[in-house]
Each structure stands twice: as structure tokens, then as C-alpha cells.
Design an enzyme around this catalytic site. Structure first.
Site, PDB file in Angstrom:
ATOM      1  N   GLN A  89      -1.738  -4.281   6.714  1.00 24.93           N
ATOM      2  CA  GLN A  89      -1.077  -3.029   6.155  1.00 24.93           C
ATOM      3  C   GLN A  89      -1.311  -2.472   4.928  1.00 24.93           C
ATOM      4  O   GLN A  89      -1.468  -1.203   4.741  1.00 24.93           O
ATOM      5  CB  GLN A  89       0.620  -3.849   5.896  1.00 24.93           C
ATOM      6  N   ASP A 137     -16.134 -13.478   6.489  1.00 26.15           N
ATOM      7  CA  ASP A 137     -15.017 -14.647   6.519  1.00 26.15           C
ATOM      8  C   ASP A 137     -14.777 -15.309   5.277  1.00 26.15           C
ATOM      9  O   ASP A 137     -15.720 -15.950   4.467  1.00 26.15           O
ATOM     10  CB  ASP A 137     -15.577 -15.706   7.577  1.00 26.15           C
ATOM     11  N   ILE A 138     -13.763 -14.836   4.510  1.00 22.42           N
ATOM     12  CA  ILE A 138     -13.531 -15.240   3.235  1.00 22.42           C
ATOM     13  C   ILE A 138     -13.215 -16.699   2.855  1.00 22.42           C
ATOM     14  O   ILE A 138     -13.749 -17.208   1.737  1.00 22.42           O
ATOM     15  CB  ILE A 138     -12.399 -14.741   2.598  1.00 22.42           C
ATOM     16  N   THR A 171      -0.466 -14.342   7.031  1.00 21.60           N
ATOM     17  CA  THR A 171       0.954 -13.960   6.646  1.00 21.60           C
ATOM     18  C   THR A 171       1.952 -14.382   7.758  1.00 21.60           C
ATOM     19  O   THR A 171       3.110 -14.056   7.764  1.00 21.60           O
ATOM     20  CB  THR A 171       0.923 -12.401   6.541  1.00 21.60           C
ATOM     21  N   ASP A 221       6.676 -13.562  -2.676  1.00 18.92           N
ATOM     22  CA  ASP A 221       8.119 -13.976  -3.281  1.00 18.92           C
ATOM     23  C   ASP A 221       8.321 -15.437  -2.790  1.00 18.92           C
ATOM     24  O   ASP A 221       9.282 -16.027  -3.445  1.00 18.92           O
ATOM     25  CB  ASP A 221       9.200 -13.152  -2.839  1.00 18.92           C
ATOM     26  N   TYR A 233       3.631 -21.617   4.061  1.00 19.85           N
ATOM     27  CA  TYR A 233       3.161 -20.091   3.901  1.00 19.85           C
ATOM     28  C   TYR A 233       3.240 -19.905   2.202  1.00 19.85           C
ATOM     29  O   TYR A 233       2.272 -19.525   1.633  1.00 19.85           O
ATOM     30  CB  TYR A 233       4.036 -18.958   4.444  1.00 19.85           C
ATOM     31  N   TRP A 276       8.680  -8.200   1.394  1.00 15.34           N
ATOM     32  CA  TRP A 276       9.149  -7.339   2.346  1.00 15.34           C
ATOM     33  C   TRP A 276       8.442  -6.231   2.697  1.00 15.34           C
ATOM     34  O   TRP A 276       8.837  -5.039   2.666  1.00 15.34           O
ATOM     35  CB  TRP A 276      10.627  -6.957   2.021  1.00 15.34           C
TER      36      TRP A 276
END
Length: 296
Positions: free
Chosen positions: A13, A38-39, A64, A104, A127, A152
Site C-alpha cells: 500500500q 529477500d530482505i 502485516t 500502533d 505482530y 489503520w
């Protein structure tokens, strides 16, 4: 000389928006996703960074999937902790600055007021814990680092709450949406703009305000309130004939593998005072919902 910018996670995104906006700046961009870099492979990260010699690295790659993270623990830590560590380490070696996106979810979500950068962290799931580990790794391995906590996130690319609501709203007459979690919806394009503004200022010779910053949307709202605003905008734009009935429900009515923060409100005053960046205006970002609509 053009700024050389390495963007990881460019298909996400925020990554999509970063590429488009950095091109407008005339920067020399190397945008990669997991297929190109590939990190989690330390040797590959070192080789890529050494070859490109970036001035700036922006890490927009992340695991995510909040609920999947509870069972995909190894992958979460590899992508959210180890990858950022390798990028920061490589940045330090070539004298680059690194900007890293966090969340957050590093907080417990039980504070009464807004979360400031110095508040105690207490992630409630894999996460959040893996993202916090990534923050610490970036700070440890690269002295010139900027960490941006956000919340968000929604945008035209990828999956998000706005797209889910519009898809469900086109299929159902009644929806139940959680009303006891509050936060600040944040437009991905605004996150990209904030990161590039920060990078531009951080490249100045006298810059030294490294560390953690909060950036999210205002006004604060519940998921139920956000859904209501999405449907009001979609009806006003003629994209939906009518809004579904949106019933407020409690978090306990919609159990998920991962615990969500009840309070995701981030205080964005520090980023404004240092960089002049205003909170994301998520209401303005809903003024063109056509790109979010499901295929007919």
C-alpha cells in the site's frame, strides 16, 4: 546529484505511493519487492545495498497479516525484525539513512489518552512484538534512523478496511462493525509523503533529530464510525445506491486470533514540531473511492 533511494516492499500500500511520489521528486529510485530482494537474506541485502549505494533506504516491507502472525511466528520475526536489521546494518555500512515503518500494535492499547513516542510499549500479540523487535533492531544497527509508527492504513493498492467495507456493502444489507476500538485511519499516500519529507530534511548536514515518530490520521474514530463515513462517501459519489445498515458490535462479538488494541490513537505533535508534517486527513482521502470499488 539526484538522491539515490532504495524502497523495499514497493508492491504494498505505502510502497506503491512511495515510488510514484519519489519519481515526482526526480530521485534515482531502486524499488524492490520480495521477488527482487529477500530482505531476510542478509547476504543479498548487503550485496544489493553495496551495489546501489543509496543515500536513503525506506523499508515498506512487512509481514502485516495480524491474525496469521499468531501461527506464522518465524516468518513474522524474519520479515519484521531480521529484515529491518539487515537493511539498517547495510545502511550504516554505506553511510545511508534508513526510514522504517512501524505500528500502533507496539502498545497495549489500554491507555486513556493519546500515545506519545515515549510511552511504555507492551505488544499484545506476535505482530506487535515482531514489529517492536524491528524498531529496536533498526535503532541498534543504524545511527541515522527514523522510525514511523502509523495505524489503520488504507490506500488504493492492496487489501484494507475501505475495500473490505465497499465489497461487503455491495453484497449485504446489514453489517456489524466493531465500535469499541478507536484510532486514526491513515491514507497510504500521506504516509509516503511524510516519509519523503522526513528523508529530504534528514539529508541536510545539520539534521540530528533521529528516532521514533508517530504519524496517523485525524479525527480519531471507531471502526464503526470509519465504516459509516466510507458508506456516506460512496453513496454521495454514486458508487453505491444505498448504505447498508451498520450495527455497532463489541470486540468480544468478533473474536480474532490476535488481540486488537482498544486505543490506537497516536499523538502526532512531535512529527509536526520537527518536520512540519500534519496528521493524515483521512476524510479528504475518501473523496475519490472509485479505485477502491470491487470489480463489477
Amino acid at each position: 546529484m539526484a538522491v539515490k533511494l532504495l524502497i523495499t516492499g514497493y508492491k504494498g500500500q505505502v510502497g506503491h505511493c512511495l515510488v510514484a511520489q519519489a519519481e515526482q521528486l526526480g530521485w534515482d529510485i531502486l524499488a524492490v519487492d520480495r521477488d527482487e530482494l529477500d530482505i531476510t537474506d542478509q547476504a543479498c541485502v548487503r550485496a544489493q545495498v553495496s551495489a546501489f549505494q543509496p543515500h536513503v533506504i525506506i523499508n515498506a516491507a512487512a509481514h502485516t497479516a495480524v491474525d496469521k502472525a499468531e501461527s506464522e511466528i518465524g516468518a513474522s520475526y524474519a520479515i519484521n525484525r531480521d529484515g529491518p536489521a539487515y537493511l539498517a546494518e547495510a545502511a550504516q555500512q554505506v553511510g545511508a539513512i534508513v526510514l522504517h515503518i512501524s505500528t500502533d500494535y507496539v502498545f497495549a492499547g489500554d491507555k486513556d489518552g493519546l500515545y506519545v513516542e515515549s510511552d511504555a510499549v507492551a505488544p499484545q500479540g506476535v505482530y506487535g512484538a515482531s514489529k517492536l523487535a524491528g524498531e529496536l533492531a533498526v535503532a541498534e544497527h543504524c545511527s541515522c534512523h527514523l522510525i514511523l509508527r502509523t495505524a489503520w492504513v488504507f490506500g488504493e493498492h492492496g487489501n484494507n478496511f475501505v475495500k473490505t467495507m465497499l465489497r461487503l456493502g455491495s453484497q449485504r444489507d446489514v453489517l456489524g462493525v466493531v465500535a469499541d476500538q478507536v484510532g486514526g485511519p491513515t491514507y497510504a499516500g500521506d504516509i509516503a509523503a511524510a516519509l519523503l519529507t522526513m528523508a529530504s530534511q534528514a539529508l541536510q548536514p545539520d539534521f540530528n533529530a533521529w528516532g521514533i515518530y508517530h504519524f496517523a490520521g485525524e479525527p480519531h474514530v471507531s471502526w464503526h464510525g470509519f465504516a459509516t463515513a466510507i458508506f456516506d462517501a460512496s453513496v454521495a459519489q454514486g458508487l453505491l445506491a444505498r448504505s447498508p445498515v451498520i450495527n455497532p458490535i463489541a470486540t468480544t462479538d468478533y473474536p480474532t486470533p490476535a488481540k486488537r488494541p482498544a486505543n490506537s490513537r497516536l499523538d502526532c505533535s512531535r512529527i509536526h514540531s520537527i518536520f512540519g508534517i500534519m496528521p493524515s486527513d483521512w476524510q479528504a482521502a475518501l473523496q475519490d473511492l472509485q479505485p477502491y470499488m470491487p470489480p463489477a
